[in-house]
Design a protein around this motif. Structure first.
Motif, short mmCIF file in Angstrom:
data_model
loop_
_atom_site.label_atom_id
_atom_site.label_comp_id
_atom_site.label_asym_id
_atom_site.label_seq_id
_atom_site.Cartn_x
_atom_site.Cartn_y
_atom_site.Cartn_z
N ASN A 142 0.96 -1.07 -0.14
CA ASN A 142 -0.16 -0.14 0.22
C ASN A 142 0.99 1.31 -0.11
O ASN A 142 0.63 2.40 0.41
CB ASN A 142 -0.92 0.20 1.27
N PHE A 143 2.08 1.15 -0.48
CA PHE A 143 2.81 2.29 -0.72
C PHE A 143 2.66 2.98 -1.83
O PHE A 143 2.57 2.46 -2.90
CB PHE A 143 4.30 1.90 -0.47
N GLN A 144 2.49 4.58 -1.68
CA GLN A 144 2.31 5.41 -2.75
C GLN A 144 3.80 5.92 -3.38
O GLN A 144 4.68 5.69 -2.63
CB GLN A 144 1.59 6.60 -2.47
N VAL A 161 9.15 -5.89 -3.55
CA VAL A 161 7.60 -5.86 -3.89
C VAL A 161 6.77 -4.85 -3.37
O VAL A 161 7.13 -4.37 -2.05
CB VAL A 161 7.02 -7.49 -3.39
N ASN A 162 5.89 -4.30 -3.99
CA ASN A 162 4.97 -3.39 -3.32
C ASN A 162 3.59 -3.90 -3.89
O ASN A 162 3.11 -4.26 -4.80
CB ASN A 162 4.89 -2.10 -3.95
N GLN A 163 2.86 -4.60 -2.69
CA GLN A 163 1.56 -4.94 -2.58
C GLN A 163 0.38 -4.10 -2.64
O GLN A 163 0.40 -3.35 -1.57
CB GLN A 163 1.30 -6.10 -1.64
N VAL A 164 -0.30 -3.80 -3.54
CA VAL A 164 -1.45 -2.91 -3.66
C VAL A 164 -2.74 -3.43 -3.99
O VAL A 164 -2.80 -4.18 -4.82
CB VAL A 164 -0.90 -1.63 -4.42
N GLU A 165 -3.83 -2.59 -3.82
CA GLU A 165 -5.12 -2.97 -4.35
C GLU A 165 -5.03 -2.80 -5.88
O GLU A 165 -4.71 -1.65 -6.16
CB GLU A 165 -6.25 -2.27 -3.61
N LEU A 166 -5.46 -3.75 -6.74
CA LEU A 166 -5.19 -3.69 -8.16
C LEU A 166 -6.17 -4.61 -8.64
O LEU A 166 -6.03 -5.71 -8.33
CB LEU A 166 -3.92 -3.65 -8.46
N VAL A 175 1.08 3.95 -9.20
CA VAL A 175 1.90 3.19 -8.25
C VAL A 175 2.62 2.16 -9.07
O VAL A 175 3.78 2.00 -8.92
CB VAL A 175 0.96 2.55 -7.26
N ALA A 176 1.80 1.69 -10.07
CA ALA A 176 2.38 0.67 -10.87
C ALA A 176 3.51 1.25 -11.63
O ALA A 176 4.69 0.42 -11.86
CB ALA A 176 1.34 -0.31 -11.80
N ALA A 177 3.59 2.27 -12.12
CA ALA A 177 4.45 2.96 -12.80
C ALA A 177 5.78 3.07 -12.20
O ALA A 177 6.80 3.08 -12.49
CB ALA A 177 4.09 4.38 -13.74
#
Length: 276
Positions: A142-144, A161-166, A175-177
């Motif tokens: 959930n990191f921006q 890894v950055n685990q985010v809602e997607l 965030v993905a970029a």
């Protein structure tokens, strides 16, 4: 039939399965059965967290599976109230004890919790665990982009890894970029939008063309777009179906149709709002 998910090479050389099993909101006394079903279906990556309250159930399923430890990839996360250098080191040991493991494959900061302003200090604790070889990879959740910048700026370890809602309705493109720019793998939680996108006309039509379920189409979309994905279910048939996605491929037109569903479809809080 046993399915084998392909792996992704993280930025530190560790191999992580691209398709794993999430256990969010599964009660501990139901978790062992759910994880056992997942392992029997071919999953080899299990994602839990301290705050889920089910690390013990995950550990029991892993121990009872008989699968060699080096064939499994286990992730957990440090909760907001455990952030801070010493607290994080203590929380890691507590998670290991509940899981019955000597080390984790991946340990994440669960939320940046900016109001607490401890995530930089927490990241230093994760770096210590990593430098000592007590965890194979470290990352965040959930990191921006601004949160990422703060922990990377001092030439420390870049999160793996950055685990985010997607999901199709909330694609978190900024965030993905940023993840891609830093060499961080993006991992999707709530990848099916808690089922909210599965009745979409475009997704249903694609599923019909391939003889697959809408959920399988969405999981396949995540994989073809280069993400790690962790669908969750407690129903054995759905658990098995969600990993049965390696016998078909979406066309560029189908990928574009799902990409076009992006909108304000968040199913959880924004990282800057969640400090509990």
């Amino acid at each position: 039939m046993t399915n084998a998910a392909p792996t992704m090479t993280l930025n530190n050389g560790v191999e992580m399965p691209r398709l794993g099993f999430g256990v969010f909101q599964i009660p501990d006394d139901e978790t062992t059965a759910a994880v056992t079903s997942a392992l029997e279906a071919g999953y080899r990556s299990i994602d839990t967290a301290a705050v889920y309250g089910n690390e013990t159930g995950v550990g029991r399923a892993v121990a009872e599976s008989g699968i060699p430890r080096d064939q499994l990839f286990v992730t957990s996360k440090v909760w907001n109230s455990d952030q801070g250098y010493d607290n994080t080191l203590r929380a890691y040991d507590e998670s290991l004890a509940k899981l019955g493991l000597d080390a984790l494959d991946l340990y994440l900061i669960h939320w940046p919790a900016p109001a607490n302003d401890l995530y930089e200090e927490t990241w230093r604790a994760l770096e210590k665990l990593y430098s000592e070889g007590r965890v194979r990879a470290i990352g965040v959740s959930n990191f921006q982009p601004d949160h990422l910048e703060r922990i990377i700026k001092d030439d420390g370890v870049v999160p793996a890894v950055n685990q985010v809602e997607l999901h199709p309705a909330m694609q978190n493109r900024e965030v993905a970029a940023a993840d891609t720019a830093y060499g961080i793998a993006t991992e999707a939680w709530s990848p099916l939008a808690k089922g909210a996108v599965l009745g979409d006309d475009a997704i249903v039509a694609i599923a019909d063309r391939h003889g697959k379920t809408p959920a399988q189409v969405v999981v396949r979309w995540h994989l073809q777009e280069g993400r790690v994905v962790i669908p969750k279910s407690v129903t054995p048939s759905r658990i098995a179906a969600n990993i049965d996605v390696f016998d078909f491929e979406l066309t560029q037109e189908e990928l574009a149709a799902i990409d076009g569903l992006d909108g304000d479809g968040r199913t959880g809080p924004h990282p800057d709002e969640f400090n509990g």
